[in-house]
Scaffold this motif. Structure first.
Motif, short mmCIF file in Angstrom:
data_model
loop_
_atom_site.label_atom_id
_atom_site.label_comp_id
_atom_site.label_asym_id
_atom_site.label_seq_id
_atom_site.Cartn_x
_atom_site.Cartn_y
_atom_site.Cartn_z
N LEU A 148 -27.12 33.19 26.85
CA LEU A 148 -27.41 32.40 25.61
C LEU A 148 -26.29 32.83 24.58
O LEU A 148 -25.35 32.37 23.80
N ALA A 149 -26.29 34.31 24.49
CA ALA A 149 -25.52 34.83 23.41
C ALA A 149 -23.82 34.73 23.83
O ALA A 149 -23.22 34.82 22.82
N ILE A 150 -23.72 34.98 24.88
CA ILE A 150 -22.40 34.78 25.50
C ILE A 150 -22.03 33.37 25.32
O ILE A 150 -20.81 32.96 24.83
N GLY A 151 -22.72 32.26 26.16
CA GLY A 151 -22.19 31.03 26.24
C GLY A 151 -22.32 30.26 25.03
O GLY A 151 -21.32 29.36 24.63
N LEU A 152 -23.33 30.46 23.97
CA LEU A 152 -23.20 29.56 22.79
C LEU A 152 -22.00 29.60 21.80
O LEU A 152 -21.37 28.58 21.56
N PRO A 153 -21.48 30.69 21.52
CA PRO A 153 -20.49 30.91 20.77
C PRO A 153 -19.14 30.43 21.48
O PRO A 153 -18.16 29.69 20.71
N SER A 154 -19.07 30.50 22.65
CA SER A 154 -17.96 30.10 23.67
C SER A 154 -17.92 28.67 23.43
O SER A 154 -16.78 28.04 23.28
N ILE A 155 -19.18 28.09 23.65
CA ILE A 155 -18.90 26.47 23.85
C ILE A 155 -18.68 25.73 22.56
O ILE A 155 -17.93 25.03 22.15
N VAL A 156 -19.39 26.59 21.54
CA VAL A 156 -19.23 25.92 20.04
C VAL A 156 -17.71 26.22 19.50
O VAL A 156 -17.23 25.33 18.83
N LEU A 157 -17.28 27.22 19.61
CA LEU A 157 -15.94 27.54 19.27
C LEU A 157 -14.90 26.77 19.93
O LEU A 157 -14.10 26.13 18.93
N LEU A 203 -20.74 20.77 13.65
CA LEU A 203 -21.52 20.14 14.60
C LEU A 203 -22.72 19.79 14.08
O LEU A 203 -23.62 20.66 13.58
N ASP A 204 -23.24 18.47 14.13
CA ASP A 204 -24.83 17.89 13.82
C ASP A 204 -25.58 18.24 14.82
O ASP A 204 -25.01 18.94 15.95
N ALA A 205 -26.78 17.98 14.67
CA ALA A 205 -27.68 18.48 15.70
C ALA A 205 -27.56 17.81 16.96
O ALA A 205 -27.71 18.48 18.05
N ARG A 206 -27.30 16.71 16.90
CA ARG A 206 -27.32 15.95 18.23
C ARG A 206 -25.94 16.48 18.82
O ARG A 206 -25.91 16.64 20.40
N GLN A 207 -24.77 16.44 18.42
CA GLN A 207 -23.53 17.28 18.99
C GLN A 207 -23.74 18.50 19.60
O GLN A 207 -23.55 18.84 20.69
N PHE A 208 -24.58 19.48 18.73
CA PHE A 208 -24.90 20.68 19.27
C PHE A 208 -25.58 20.71 20.54
O PHE A 208 -25.15 21.42 21.59
N TRP A 209 -26.69 19.92 20.39
CA TRP A 209 -27.60 19.91 21.66
C TRP A 209 -26.95 19.08 22.85
O TRP A 209 -27.24 19.73 24.22
N MET A 210 -26.04 18.20 22.66
CA MET A 210 -25.47 17.61 23.82
C MET A 210 -24.40 18.55 24.55
O MET A 210 -24.56 18.45 25.89
N ARG A 211 -23.77 19.26 23.67
CA ARG A 211 -22.74 19.93 24.28
C ARG A 211 -23.35 21.19 24.96
O ARG A 211 -22.60 21.98 25.85
N THR A 212 -24.37 21.82 24.36
CA THR A 212 -24.83 23.16 24.84
C THR A 212 -26.15 22.78 25.84
O THR A 212 -26.82 23.74 26.20
N ALA A 238 -27.29 39.65 18.70
CA ALA A 238 -26.26 39.10 18.79
C ALA A 238 -26.63 37.59 18.76
O ALA A 238 -25.46 36.95 17.92
N LEU A 239 -27.50 37.24 19.37
CA LEU A 239 -27.74 35.71 19.49
C LEU A 239 -28.33 35.34 18.13
O LEU A 239 -27.88 34.37 17.37
N LEU A 240 -29.11 36.07 17.53
CA LEU A 240 -29.22 35.75 16.15
C LEU A 240 -28.16 35.48 15.00
O LEU A 240 -28.16 34.79 14.28
N LEU A 241 -27.37 36.50 15.18
CA LEU A 241 -26.09 36.57 14.18
C LEU A 241 -25.05 35.37 14.53
O LEU A 241 -24.47 34.76 13.71
N VAL A 242 -25.14 35.07 15.81
CA VAL A 242 -24.00 34.11 16.24
C VAL A 242 -24.78 32.61 15.79
O VAL A 242 -24.01 31.75 15.20
N GLY A 243 -26.11 32.48 15.97
CA GLY A 243 -26.78 31.29 15.30
C GLY A 243 -26.64 31.19 13.83
O GLY A 243 -26.31 29.99 13.34
#
Length: 262
Positions: free
Chosen positions: A115-124, A57-66, A44-49
């Motif tokens: 990570l698999a649950i939190g990453l898509p929720s934060i980014v979405l 989101l650029d790299a900076r925005q992604f790392w700052m938010r997550t 799930a983490l691989l496919l969500v990635g």
């Protein structure tokens, strides 16, 4: 007017109805909570990635938010490794701390699952404008307008609270009362912010009621919230990710239904 940055606003995921994003986040979370194993969380983490490349989101925005998630996930896994259920060979033991093969696997599963649950929720939701979400909740899910608009007003106030916190800190330092102990300063400043928030909330409620937001008459909406092909495709992708991760875990023999563990 959208509250999103232009580069995020123009991304493929940002243009999708927020209700579809909410459905994907909830479905993935519920599916991943059904089992605690390494394979389903890893897939799930691989496919969500891969899906996150279309978030805008650029790299900076992604790392700052997550960033909080990257700190919380290893901590949750480490706690499970040290104090979780022991099974298998003992790898390390000292006092109340014991590390076994089973607890190590369980800790890794917890880390990946967070990570698999939190990453898509934060980014979405980082690609979701609060007003669009309110429109979707009221027009697509048919939630009460009073509840939706009240929530929207509260979300819009978060930015003001951050500004108020900085202003309170600067004002206290200017008066010479901001150099006390950190915990004392935090408590007194938080109480001042609470008083300010209550006053602002009362004024906002009065203003909204004066403008008819509390009326029982059916509301009209300035912007229609549409649910079409793009939304169905995104939900289908979410269901597909959940299905593939579960199938991979079952095929690998690592699927462990959470109720069976108890």
């Amino acid at each position: 007017m959208s509250a999103l940055l232009p580069e995020i606003q123009d991304s493929a995921i940002a243009r999708v109805n927020p209700v579809a994003k909410l459905a994907v986040a909830v479905f993935l979370s519920v599916t991943l909570l059904l089992s605690i194993d390494v394979v389903s969380a890893s897939v799930a983490l691989l496919l969500v990635g891969i899906l996150l490349f279309w978030s805008g989101l650029d790299a900076r925005q992604f790392w700052m938010r997550t960033a909080p998630l990257w700190l919380a996930a290893p901590f949750a896994g480490l706690t499970t490794v040290l104090y979780g259920e022991d099974s298998g060979a003992v790898l390390f033991e000292w006092g109340l701390i014991s590390v076994t093969e089973g607890s190590l696997t369980l800790g890794l599963s917890i880390t990946l699952r967070v990570l698999a649950i939190g990453l898509p929720s934060i980014v979405l939701f980082a690609t979701t404008d609060p007003t669009d979400l309110a429109d979707g909740l009221a027009q697509v899910l048919r939630l009460p307008a009073r509840f939706v608009l009240g929530g929207l007003a509260g979300v819009r106030m978060i930015g003001l609270f951050l500004d108020d916190w900085r202003a309170l800190g600067q004002a206290r330092r200017a008066r010479g009362v901001g150099d006390s102990h950190a915990l004392v300063r935090l408590g007194t400043q938080a109480f001042a912010l609470l008083v300010l928030a209550i006053r602002r909330g009362s004024k906002l409620a009065t203003a909204m009621e004066a403008k008819g937001f509390g009326s029982d008459i059916a509301r009209t909406w300035a912007r229609p919230s549409r649910f079409g092909v793009a939304e169905v495709v995104l939900i289908g992708i979410g269901i597909g990710i959940a299905g593939v991760s579960v199938a991979a875990a079952v095929y690998a023999g690592t699927w462990s239904f959470i109720l069976d563990r108890s």
